[in-house]
Scaffold this active site. Structure first.
Site, PDB file in Angstrom:
ATOM      1  CB  SER A   1      -1.050  -0.190   1.320  1.00 38.27           C
ATOM      2  OG  SER A   1      -2.086   0.816   1.188  1.00 38.27           O
TER       3      SER A   1
ATOM      4  CG  ASP B   1      -6.327  -2.930  -4.094  1.00 34.13           C
ATOM      5  OD1 ASP B   1      -7.255  -1.962  -3.748  1.00 34.13           O
ATOM      6  OD2 ASP B   1      -5.110  -3.104  -3.554  1.00 34.13           O
TER       7      ASP B   1
ATOM      8  CG  HIS C   1      -5.636  -2.455  -0.141  1.00 29.60           C
ATOM      9  ND1 HIS C   1      -4.416  -2.151  -1.174  1.00 29.60           N
ATOM     10  CD2 HIS C   1      -5.161  -2.026   0.982  1.00 29.60           C
ATOM     11  CE1 HIS C   1      -3.739  -1.407  -0.571  1.00 29.60           C
ATOM     12  NE2 HIS C   1      -3.917  -1.246   0.583  1.00 29.60           N
TER      13      HIS C   1
END
Length: 343
Positions: free
Chosen positions: A134, A288, A317
């Site tokens: 991320s 995601d 995610h």
């Protein structure tokens, strides 16, 4: 610059730091932790930046003895993002830069200060790998473009080199949910805006996992019997563990993510990614919702020799969160081992 032990991490005092915005971050501090030992040849450094709601502690789920990143073989540096409550943040910075007056900090600013930590304090000249999930993955791209000669390999997963317009809008939504709390008061709240933090968490949970995750009831694998139980757990995590201004400071960093938005590349993304010398494996999750593989495919095409390895997971995610998806973990371990393998 001196560092000292506080609980389980160290602090690197940066002094006053000039930011991309033109502002000065006064008495800036980076919190970090190291694991393992720097080799005599200095070729075993692995940098792990932190992600949005993470600290160096959460990064410990990405390495271990006998794993691809191994403290018995590697010198691991886990460095905390500005705004996460350990490094300089709205919640721990004195007036006049406290709370909502904390300056906007970019990935460029973070990486410039991490570079100082590595070179001035730790004596690092080269990194074998920069890896992360991320926002940590965004910093991998940033490192490779900002200091291309210093990075041998990068492995960003569920991340991007430039925050997409849709990702920007998603972040606007969770920000609006938080700031709608009547006690928000422009960030000068007397007490934490609990209702806003809960709303933030509930909206975020809808993006963190995929549609399939909810449809197939995968929340039960996390120990929740109902969706409502999961949402309440997310509420509690944000209320108990995160300062609202800290969340928004990191959100601002995320929204400004762009490896080309600097004086080196003047907004030319192709130029910035074309300057990357590091060997590169990019792993998006196909489900995601805010770092979709389509964005990474465009970026991978601009990096010479980059490997693009999408992984399909209903965890979305959060496939990358340690312990959620064993298949993703195995794929990640294999890619890390490939990048760290000696010629």
């Amino acid at each position: 610059m001196d560092g000292w032990m506080i609980e389980d991490y160290e602090i690197f005092e940066l002094g006053d730091v000039s930011l991309q915005s033109g502002e000065i971050l006064r008495s800036a501090r980076l919190a970090y932790k190291t694991y393992g030992t720097l080799s005599s040849s200095g070729d075993n450094v692995v940098l792990l930046p932190t992600f949005y709601t993470g600290t160096h502690v959460r990064n410990e789920g990405f390495f271990g003895f006998g794993r691809a990143i191994d403290p018995a073989r590697h010198f691991i540096v886990s460095v905390n993002l500005f705004g996460n409550g350990l490094s300089s943040s709205p919640s721990n910075t004195p007036a006049p830069q406290d709370g909502p007056r904390f300056p906007v900090i970019t990935f460029w600013d973070n990486v410039a200060c991490q570079h100082r930590l590595l070179t001035e304090r730790l004596g690092v000249k080269k990194m074998a790998l920069v890896a992360g999930w991320s926002m940590a993955g965004c910093q991998c791209f940033q490192w490779a473009a900002q200091f291309p000669e210093m990075v041998d390999a990068i492995l960003p997963f569920c991340a991007s080199a430039k925050t997409s317009p849709h990702n920007f809008v998603f972040l606007e939504g969770i920000k609006a949910a938080l700031c709608a709390d009547q006690s928000w008061n422009g960030g000068d709240y007397a007490m934490p805006p609990v209702a806003g933090l809960k709303a933030f968490a509930r909206v975020y949970a809808g993006w963190a996992y995929s549609q399939t995750f909810y449809r197939d009831g995968l929340y039960r694998k996390l120990g929740f019997d109902t969706i409502e139980e999961l949402l309440r757990d997310w509420e509690a995590d944000h209320v108990d563990n995160w300062d609202a201004n800290d969340l928004l400071a990191k959100l601002a960093t995320w929204q400004k993510g762009d490896v080309s938005a600097n004086s080196l590349y003047n907004g030319d993304l192709a130029h910035a990614l074309g300057a990357v010398r590091a060997r590169c494996i990019i792993i998006p999750c196909t489900q995601d919702l805010y770092f979709p593989p389509e964005d990474n495919a465009l970026e991978a095409d601009l990096i010479a020799g980059a490997q693009f390895q999408p992984y399909d997971s209903p965890w979305g995610h959060c496939a990358a969160s340690p312990g959620n998806d064993a298949g993703f973990t195995s794929a990640l371990e294999a890619s890390i081992a490939e990048l760290l393998q000696k010629d």
